[in-house]
Design a protein around this motif. Structure first.
Motif, PDB file in Angstrom:
ATOM      1  N   ILE A  77       0.693  -1.339  -0.014  1.00 24.61           N
ATOM      2  CA  ILE A  77       0.155   0.089   0.058  1.00 24.61           C
ATOM      3  C   ILE A  77       0.836   1.307   0.052  1.00 24.61           C
ATOM      4  CG2 ILE A  77      -1.909  -1.205   1.178  1.00 24.61           C
ATOM      5  CD1 ILE A  77      -1.102   0.378   3.752  1.00 24.61           C
ATOM      6  N   THR A  78       2.130   0.930  -0.492  1.00 20.77           N
ATOM      7  CA  THR A  78       3.212   2.253  -0.419  1.00 20.77           C
ATOM      8  C   THR A  78       2.531   3.385  -1.068  1.00 20.77           C
ATOM      9  OG1 THR A  78       4.785   0.636  -0.032  1.00 20.77           O
ATOM     10  CG2 THR A  78       5.531   2.772  -1.060  1.00 20.77           C
ATOM     11  N   SER A  85      -0.278  10.581   3.042  1.00 23.91           N
ATOM     12  CA  SER A  85       0.727  11.343   3.984  1.00 23.91           C
ATOM     13  C   SER A  85       1.085  12.713   3.007  1.00 23.91           C
ATOM     14  CB  SER A  85       1.967  10.665   3.851  1.00 23.91           C
ATOM     15  OG  SER A  85       1.915   9.267   4.614  1.00 23.91           O
ATOM     16  N   SER A  86       0.873  12.619   1.831  1.00 28.93           N
ATOM     17  CA  SER A  86       1.300  13.933   1.080  1.00 28.93           C
ATOM     18  C   SER A  86       0.088  14.866   1.198  1.00 28.93           C
ATOM     19  CB  SER A  86       1.166  13.622  -0.421  1.00 28.93           C
ATOM     20  OG  SER A  86       2.189  12.937  -0.682  1.00 28.93           O
ATOM     21  N   LEU A 110      -9.489  19.066  -2.544  1.00 28.11           N
ATOM     22  CA  LEU A 110      -8.952  20.063  -2.230  1.00 28.11           C
ATOM     23  C   LEU A 110      -7.398  20.000  -2.233  1.00 28.11           C
ATOM     24  CD1 LEU A 110     -10.879  21.118   1.113  1.00 28.11           C
ATOM     25  CD2 LEU A 110     -11.213  22.138  -1.175  1.00 28.11           C
ATOM     26  N   TYR A 111      -6.738  18.972  -1.996  1.00 22.76           N
ATOM     27  CA  TYR A 111      -5.538  18.867  -2.415  1.00 22.76           C
ATOM     28  C   TYR A 111      -5.140  18.828  -3.769  1.00 22.76           C
ATOM     29  CZ  TYR A 111      -0.905  16.428  -2.705  1.00 22.76           C
ATOM     30  OH  TYR A 111       0.395  16.061  -3.085  1.00 22.76           O
ATOM     31  N   GLU A 112      -5.997  18.060  -4.336  1.00 19.40           N
ATOM     32  CA  GLU A 112      -5.702  17.905  -5.757  1.00 19.40           C
ATOM     33  C   GLU A 112      -5.911  19.206  -6.544  1.00 19.40           C
ATOM     34  OE1 GLU A 112      -4.699  15.555  -7.859  1.00 19.40           O
ATOM     35  OE2 GLU A 112      -4.651  14.256  -5.982  1.00 19.40           O
ATOM     36  N   SER A 113      -6.806  20.150  -6.099  1.00 27.34           N
ATOM     37  CA  SER A 113      -6.949  21.453  -6.843  1.00 27.34           C
ATOM     38  C   SER A 113      -6.049  22.644  -6.256  1.00 27.34           C
ATOM     39  CB  SER A 113      -8.477  21.743  -6.817  1.00 27.34           C
ATOM     40  OG  SER A 113      -8.931  21.913  -5.461  1.00 27.34           O
TER      41      SER A 113
END
Length: 166
Positions: A77-78, A85-86, A110-113
């Motif tokens: 699951i790395t 984690s990011s 929200l992270y993606e955008s």
């Protein structure tokens, strides 16, 4: 949780959290067995929230159950762990303050955008405190996306029940 490259919100904020795993995965297994046997598992309803985006209105537990059961025994699951984690690192870097309303937000979307934009955590904190103290802000959950989006979409600060219907 999202699907279809972010165009489908599988767990909108008004949906309950995933509960199928609370019994040790028995409900997940039952859903998969029903599918494999060709039994109907009920309709899944969607709500179109914009021209290109949908959210699951009914059927979220079945969709997540299917996904979770298919990855239950993954040995590696790395990549998934690295992504989560990011997201967590990004959120904790942008927001100095940790608030209860942060729970259940669509941080992946929200992270993606927003993760490629530059933010000043001190200014974000000041804006957050200002909005938390504003009596006209009716949806504290919307504050975070409002700030990340440049503080322009005021609809995020009003709860769904208070929005004017078309």
């Amino acid at each position: 949780m999202f699907g279809l490259s972010g165009k489908l919100t599988i767990q909108p904020e008004y949906q309950r959290n995933y509960i199928y795993a609370s019994d040790g995965g028995k409900r997940e297994v039952a859903v998969i067995e029903s599918i494999l046997k060709g039994y109907p598992i009920g309709l899944i309803y969607f709500n179109q929230v914009s021209e290109n985006n949908l959210e699951v209105l009914d059927g979220q537990q079945r969709i997540i159950g299917n996904y979770m059961s298919s990855h239950r025994n993954d040995k590696n699951i790395t990549e998934l762990k690295k992504y989560f984690s990011s997201v967590i690192d990004w959120v904790s870097t942008v927001f100095i303050d940790v608030e209860n309303e942060m729970r259940g937000l669509e941080w992946g979307r929200l992270y993606e955008s927003c993760h490629k934009k530059s933010y000043n955590p001190k200014k974000i904190s000041e804006e957050l405190h200002k909005l938390y103290g504003d009596p006209y802000v009716k949806s504290r959950k919307g504050i975070f996306e409002f700030i990340l989006g440049g503080s322009t979409d005021t609809k995020l600060l009003v709860s769904r029940t208070q929005k004017k219907l078309p």
